[in-house]
Structure formats: C-alpha cells, structure tokens
Design a protein around this motif. Structure first.
Motif: not given
Length: 253
Positions: A215-216, A206, A222
């Motif tokens: 974002a994750h 994460y 990512v």
C-alpha cells in the motif's frame, strides 16, 4: 531533487527479494518505507543507492541515471545514512565529517577553507561542535550516528537515503536524527521501523510486504488497523493523539 525508481527487481539465487517495486520521491518530500523485518526495505534502498545492482529496473535522480553513472557523480547528489557504522581504524570527529567532502574533490586534492566551513556547519546542525577533536571510536552509538549524519550533510546531497538509521537508538536520539534531517529541507527516502516516527516525519509512505508494495499514500491514509495487522501480524487500534493531534497506535499484545 526527485527520485524515480521504477520496476526494481532483486534476486538472490532463485529467490525474488524485491518484486517489481516502483518508488517515487518528489522534490523536498520525506518518504518512508515501512514493513516487517525481512520484507525487503533495506535491499530496496541498497539497490537505489547502488550498494547492490538490481537484476532489472531503473533509478533516476532528476535526469541522472544512477545505475549507469559513476559513484562520484551519484555521491554528489545522493547521501546515505545507514544503521551500522563500525570502523577498524580511528579518526577524529572532524576528520570523519571531512570525508563527506570527498565526492566534490579531485584525487589527492587538499581540503580548502570552504570545506572546513561546510564541515563546521554540519557539526553545528548535529550539535557536535564540542566533539570535533574527540576520537570517533570513543563515542556512544547515538553520538556515532550523529557523526555519520554530519558527514552526509557535509556531502551536500540533494537527496538523502536513511537505511533504518534510528533502529538501535533511544527515543531522544531517534527524534534528534530525524528532526535534523527534516530541517535540511531536501528530499528524503527513509526505511523506518517505528510507526509513530513515520507519522511524525513522513509526507508519504510505502508499506512493503514480501518484497512488494502492499500500500502507499499519506501516513494517516495507509496506517489503518487492518493494514498494520496484515503487515506485522499484530492487532492494533489507531487513534488521534490528543496532545500531538497525530495518528497514534495501541497494540494488543
């Protein structure tokens, strides 16, 4: 064991530190939190292991409601390794690790043979058997961190929270700590500064920015050049390391 932390909000005065964050850790999954200093990683972790109580949200370990359960009951399932472990009194290494058995004992219950066997195994896993009679305060920073990890292993948690445990350690000790945790085969939630370590050890990450999930996903999905620049305000090129075959990072200073 699965961790479900949903819609966590933490405020200090009128300032929102954590803004409606949800984080999930599947059984035996190694999940990382990444992001710049001050983004809220440690505050989020503290709210998950109840060092502070969030203004809203819920935290469950399987069916155990962490925020409504006793410290002892939570500690029987969840262990924490932080980045600062200074003490004003001294114990031997073995005595420090024995403290990890406390959540499983009644008040004033003496240590039993089973406790010593569990501690022995924790010392072995962290390569501290030869240190068992040493004074904790006499150890280096890296050695102290291994003792804290051994204490947490002796706690026999089903989920471990690592609050930037490698932040002040050299490269060797960073890998030793995270490799030892990975080999336990339990669920892990870790705040990490080093993106190379995140790629090497995390199944899922994460990215946190300004108290929110930015974002994750899987690390290789990512950690793009664009996301790293957005998070850390530094230009970076990503590449596949020809030796490790993992994602690497070349920063433009």
């Amino acid at each position: 064991m699965e961790l479900t932390a949903e819609k966590i909000e933490v405020k200090r005065g009128k300032k929102e530190i954590i803004k409606n964050i949800s984080v999930f850790v599947k059984d035996k999954q190694f999940v990382g939190l990444i992001g710049p200093n001050g983004c809220g990683k440690s505050t989020l972790l503290k709210s998950i292991y109840k060092s502070l109580i969030p203004q809203s949200g819920s935290v469950f370990l399987d069916d155990l409601d962490v925020l409504k359960s006793s410290e002892k009951k939570v500690s029987q399932r969840l262990g924490v390794v932080g980045q600062f472990n200074e003490m004003n009194f001294d114990l031997t290494v073995e005595q420090m690790v024995l403290l990890g058995r406390t959540p499983h004992k009644k008040l004033l219950e003496p240590d039993k043979q089973d406790d010593y066997q569990i501690v022995e195994e924790a010392l072995r896993r962290t390569q501290l058997l030869e240190y068992r009679r040493r004074s904790y305060l006499s150890l280096s920073g890296g050695e102290k961190q291994r003792v804290i990890l051994a204490r947490t292993i002796a706690q026999e948690p089903q989920l471990m929270v690592l609050d930037e445990p490698t932040n002040h350690l050299d490269i060797r000790h960073q890998f030793e700590i995270l490799s030892c945790v990975k080999q336990l085969g339990i669920s892990v939630l870790a705040a990490l500064h080093d993106l190379e370590l995140a790629v090497a050890y995390c199944d899922y990450v994460y990215a946190i920015k300004d108290g929110e999930v930015y974002a994750h996903g899987k690390p290789e999905e990512v950690l793009t050049s664009e996301l790293i620049e957005d998070l850390y305000q530094i230009r970076c090129q990503t590449y596949v390391n020809p030796v490790t075959h993992r994602l690497g990072f070349a920063y433009e200073l």
